[in-house]
Motif scaffolding. Structure first.
Motif, mmCIF file in Angstrom:
data_model
loop_
_atom_site.group_PDB
_atom_site.id
_atom_site.type_symbol
_atom_site.label_atom_id
_atom_site.label_comp_id
_atom_site.label_asym_id
_atom_site.label_seq_id
_atom_site.Cartn_x
_atom_site.Cartn_y
_atom_site.Cartn_z
ATOM 1 N N TYR A 1 -56.278 -7.454 15.495
ATOM 2 C CA TYR A 1 -57.178 -6.694 16.380
ATOM 3 C C TYR A 1 -56.285 -5.780 16.983
ATOM 4 C CZ TYR A 1 -61.087 -9.824 15.563
ATOM 5 O OH TYR A 1 -62.162 -9.447 15.176
ATOM 6 N N ALA A 2 -54.615 -6.017 17.839
ATOM 7 C CA ALA A 2 -54.181 -5.662 18.370
ATOM 8 C C ALA A 2 -53.380 -4.241 17.271
ATOM 9 C CB ALA A 2 -52.983 -6.313 18.538
ATOM 10 N N VAL A 3 -53.354 -3.452 17.685
ATOM 11 C CA VAL A 3 -52.249 -2.032 17.060
ATOM 12 C C VAL A 3 -51.070 -1.127 17.551
ATOM 13 C CG1 VAL A 3 -54.554 -1.198 15.619
ATOM 14 C CG2 VAL A 3 -54.229 -0.733 17.439
ATOM 15 N N ALA A 4 -51.073 -1.650 18.698
ATOM 16 C CA ALA A 4 -50.230 -0.911 19.905
ATOM 17 C C ALA A 4 -49.737 -2.138 21.202
ATOM 18 C CB ALA A 4 -49.801 0.537 19.746
ATOM 19 N N LEU A 5 -48.157 -1.455 21.276
ATOM 20 C CA LEU A 5 -48.290 -1.556 22.845
ATOM 21 C C LEU A 5 -48.059 -0.548 23.734
ATOM 22 C CD1 LEU A 5 -46.613 -3.990 25.252
ATOM 23 C CD2 LEU A 5 -44.631 -4.152 23.946
ATOM 24 N N VAL A 6 -48.888 -0.450 24.054
ATOM 25 C CA VAL A 6 -49.036 0.927 24.400
ATOM 26 C C VAL A 6 -47.588 1.168 26.226
ATOM 27 C CG1 VAL A 6 -50.746 2.690 26.459
ATOM 28 C CG2 VAL A 6 -51.442 0.979 24.263
ATOM 29 N N SER A 7 -47.650 0.079 27.004
ATOM 30 C CA SER A 7 -46.852 0.293 28.092
ATOM 31 C C SER A 7 -46.320 -1.326 28.101
ATOM 32 C CB SER A 7 -47.474 0.702 29.082
ATOM 33 O OG SER A 7 -48.447 0.485 30.046
ATOM 34 N N ILE B 1 -57.030 -20.616 29.740
ATOM 35 C CA ILE B 1 -57.905 -20.885 27.866
ATOM 36 C C ILE B 1 -55.868 -20.782 27.536
ATOM 37 C CG2 ILE B 1 -58.279 -19.995 25.870
ATOM 38 C CD1 ILE B 1 -60.033 -18.538 27.777
ATOM 39 N N LYS B 2 -55.792 -21.969 26.896
ATOM 40 C CA LYS B 2 -54.211 -22.708 25.922
ATOM 41 C C LYS B 2 -54.558 -21.715 24.239
ATOM 42 C CE LYS B 2 -53.713 -26.939 28.109
ATOM 43 N NZ LYS B 2 -53.301 -28.312 27.527
ATOM 44 N N CYS B 3 -53.770 -20.406 24.490
ATOM 45 C CA CYS B 3 -54.288 -19.261 23.307
ATOM 46 C C CYS B 3 -52.840 -20.143 22.453
ATOM 47 C CB CYS B 3 -54.184 -17.795 23.839
ATOM 48 S SG CYS B 3 -52.437 -17.545 24.754
ATOM 49 N N TYR B 4 -51.998 -20.706 22.044
ATOM 50 C CA TYR B 4 -51.437 -21.415 21.231
ATOM 51 C C TYR B 4 -52.503 -21.759 19.676
ATOM 52 C CZ TYR B 4 -50.882 -25.299 24.196
ATOM 53 O OH TYR B 4 -50.520 -25.923 25.200
ATOM 54 N N GLY B 5 -52.154 -21.066 19.029
ATOM 55 C CA GLY B 5 -53.078 -22.137 17.605
ATOM 56 C C GLY B 5 -54.290 -21.867 17.497
ATOM 57 N N ASP B 6 -54.511 -20.541 18.481
ATOM 58 C CA ASP B 6 -55.726 -20.019 18.689
ATOM 59 C C ASP B 6 -56.349 -18.701 17.323
ATOM 60 O OD1 ASP B 6 -58.122 -19.322 21.502
ATOM 61 O OD2 ASP B 6 -58.965 -19.366 19.923
ATOM 62 N N HIS B 7 -57.229 -18.344 18.057
ATOM 63 C CA HIS B 7 -57.566 -17.453 15.998
ATOM 64 C C HIS B 7 -57.618 -16.125 17.261
ATOM 65 C CE1 HIS B 7 -58.780 -20.447 14.359
ATOM 66 N NE2 HIS B 7 -58.351 -19.676 13.090
ATOM 67 N N GLY B 8 -57.529 -14.965 16.670
ATOM 68 C CA GLY B 8 -57.602 -13.651 17.028
ATOM 69 C C GLY B 8 -58.587 -12.320 18.096
ATOM 70 N N ARG B 9 -59.010 -12.363 19.281
ATOM 71 C CA ARG B 9 -60.201 -11.841 20.113
ATOM 72 C C ARG B 9 -60.089 -10.923 19.860
ATOM 73 N NH1 ARG B 9 -61.277 -16.361 22.382
ATOM 74 N NH2 ARG B 9 -59.517 -18.060 23.048
ATOM 75 N N PRO B 10 -61.660 -11.105 19.448
ATOM 76 C CA PRO B 10 -62.402 -8.914 19.369
ATOM 77 C C PRO B 10 -62.050 -8.342 20.475
ATOM 78 C CG PRO B 10 -63.443 -10.075 18.685
ATOM 79 C CD PRO B 10 -62.070 -11.353 18.487
ATOM 80 N N PHE B 11 -61.729 -6.974 20.839
ATOM 81 C CA PHE B 11 -61.852 -6.451 22.039
ATOM 82 C C PHE B 11 -63.128 -7.402 23.065
ATOM 83 C CE2 PHE B 11 -63.532 -2.982 24.608
ATOM 84 C CZ PHE B 11 -62.511 -2.157 24.823
ATOM 85 N N GLU B 12 -64.117 -6.893 21.896
ATOM 86 C CA GLU B 12 -66.040 -7.616 23.243
ATOM 87 C C GLU B 12 -65.261 -8.395 23.245
ATOM 88 O OE1 GLU B 12 -65.287 -6.751 19.764
ATOM 89 O OE2 GLU B 12 -66.019 -4.509 20.203
ATOM 90 N N GLN B 13 -64.748 -9.513 22.976
ATOM 91 C CA GLN B 13 -63.540 -10.775 24.115
ATOM 92 C C GLN B 13 -63.289 -11.014 24.923
ATOM 93 O OE1 GLN B 13 -63.145 -13.895 20.944
ATOM 94 N NE2 GLN B 13 -65.650 -13.525 19.762
ATOM 95 N N TRP B 14 -62.709 -10.104 25.352
ATOM 96 C CA TRP B 14 -61.463 -9.925 26.603
ATOM 97 C C TRP B 14 -62.347 -9.667 27.888
ATOM 98 C CZ3 TRP B 14 -56.768 -11.588 25.852
ATOM 99 C CH2 TRP B 14 -55.756 -11.601 24.756
ATOM 100 N N LYS B 15 -61.922 -10.367 28.705
ATOM 101 C CA LYS B 15 -62.676 -10.245 30.454
ATOM 102 C C LYS B 15 -62.459 -10.565 31.309
ATOM 103 C CE LYS B 15 -66.966 -10.611 27.952
ATOM 104 N NZ LYS B 15 -67.021 -9.632 27.221
ATOM 105 N N VAL B 16 -61.940 -9.135 32.025
ATOM 106 C CA VAL B 16 -61.206 -9.476 33.021
ATOM 107 C C VAL B 16 -61.365 -10.946 33.610
ATOM 108 C CG1 VAL B 16 -60.399 -8.213 35.890
ATOM 109 C CG2 VAL B 16 -61.518 -6.722 33.595
ATOM 110 N N GLY B 17 -59.669 -11.507 34.614
ATOM 111 C CA GLY B 17 -60.189 -12.316 35.424
ATOM 112 C C GLY B 17 -60.163 -14.018 33.998
ATOM 113 N N GLN B 18 -59.583 -13.578 32.608
ATOM 114 C CA GLN B 18 -59.065 -14.351 31.702
ATOM 115 C C GLN B 18 -58.035 -14.742 32.350
ATOM 116 O OE1 GLN B 18 -60.673 -12.715 27.533
ATOM 117 N NE2 GLN B 18 -62.840 -13.924 28.108
ATOM 118 N N ARG B 19 -57.719 -15.833 32.460
ATOM 119 C CA ARG B 19 -56.264 -16.564 31.876
ATOM 120 C C ARG B 19 -56.222 -17.264 31.011
ATOM 121 N NH1 ARG B 19 -56.532 -20.153 36.727
ATOM 122 N NH2 ARG B 19 -54.282 -19.950 36.463
#
Length: 151
Positions: free
Chosen positions: A95-101, A10-28
């Motif tokens: 959506y992002a609130v912190a860089l954890v590590s 997925i080309k993510c430049y110019g894209d909108h924020g993704r809520p947590f529910e839209q993130w899936k393992v294996g997405q690139r």
């Protein structure tokens, strides 16, 4: 650890924020590109004190002792620009609130002034937060590539 999933990138430049529910393992995802100018490198090494290190501040040393013909970009600057490309992509916006590590940060090959880089991300873990039910943690494997698509 990577999933070796060959899912659509997925080309993510110019894209909108993704809520947590839209993130899936294996997405690139792939970010836009950015050229690291020599002025970026000089500003960074002066700001951080890296200019005291011959590897970054002395071109004669760099050529004669280290065998590089072009100015090296410090790994931490490459990492910072890579992170900025991800943030600038918009996928974290709202959506992002912190860089954890940052785990296993490695410089596998030199990056030089005037190289153009982009970041490829693969989602490797998505888990709900233990303390805040409306949030979650997303882990990605990130690869920085240059203008020749080399790591």
């Amino acid at each position: 650890e990577r999933t070796n999933n060959q899912s659509e990138v997925i080309k993510c430049y110019g894209d909108h924020g993704r809520p947590f529910e839209q993130w899936k393992v294996g997405q690139r995802y792939i970010t836009k590109r950015r050229t690291i100018a020599e002025a970026d490198v000089l500003s960074y090494i002066h700001l951080t004190g890296y200019d005291a290190e011959n590897l970054f501040g002395d071109m004669v040393y760099l050529k004669e002792k280290a065998g590089h013909e072009r100015r090296l970009v410090p790994g931490m600057l490459t990492g910072s620009i890579a992170d900025a490309l991800i943030v600038g992509s918009g996928i974290l916006e709202g959506y992002a609130v912190a860089l954890v590590s940052i785990n296993n940060f490695r410089a596998l090959a030199p990056v030089y002034a005037n190289d153009t880089i982009h970041v490829e991300l693969e989602v490797t873990l998505v888990k709900p937060s233990k303390s805040k039910p409306d949030r979650g943690v997303v882990t990605t494997y990130q690869t920085v590539k240059n203008q020749n698509n080399q790591v």
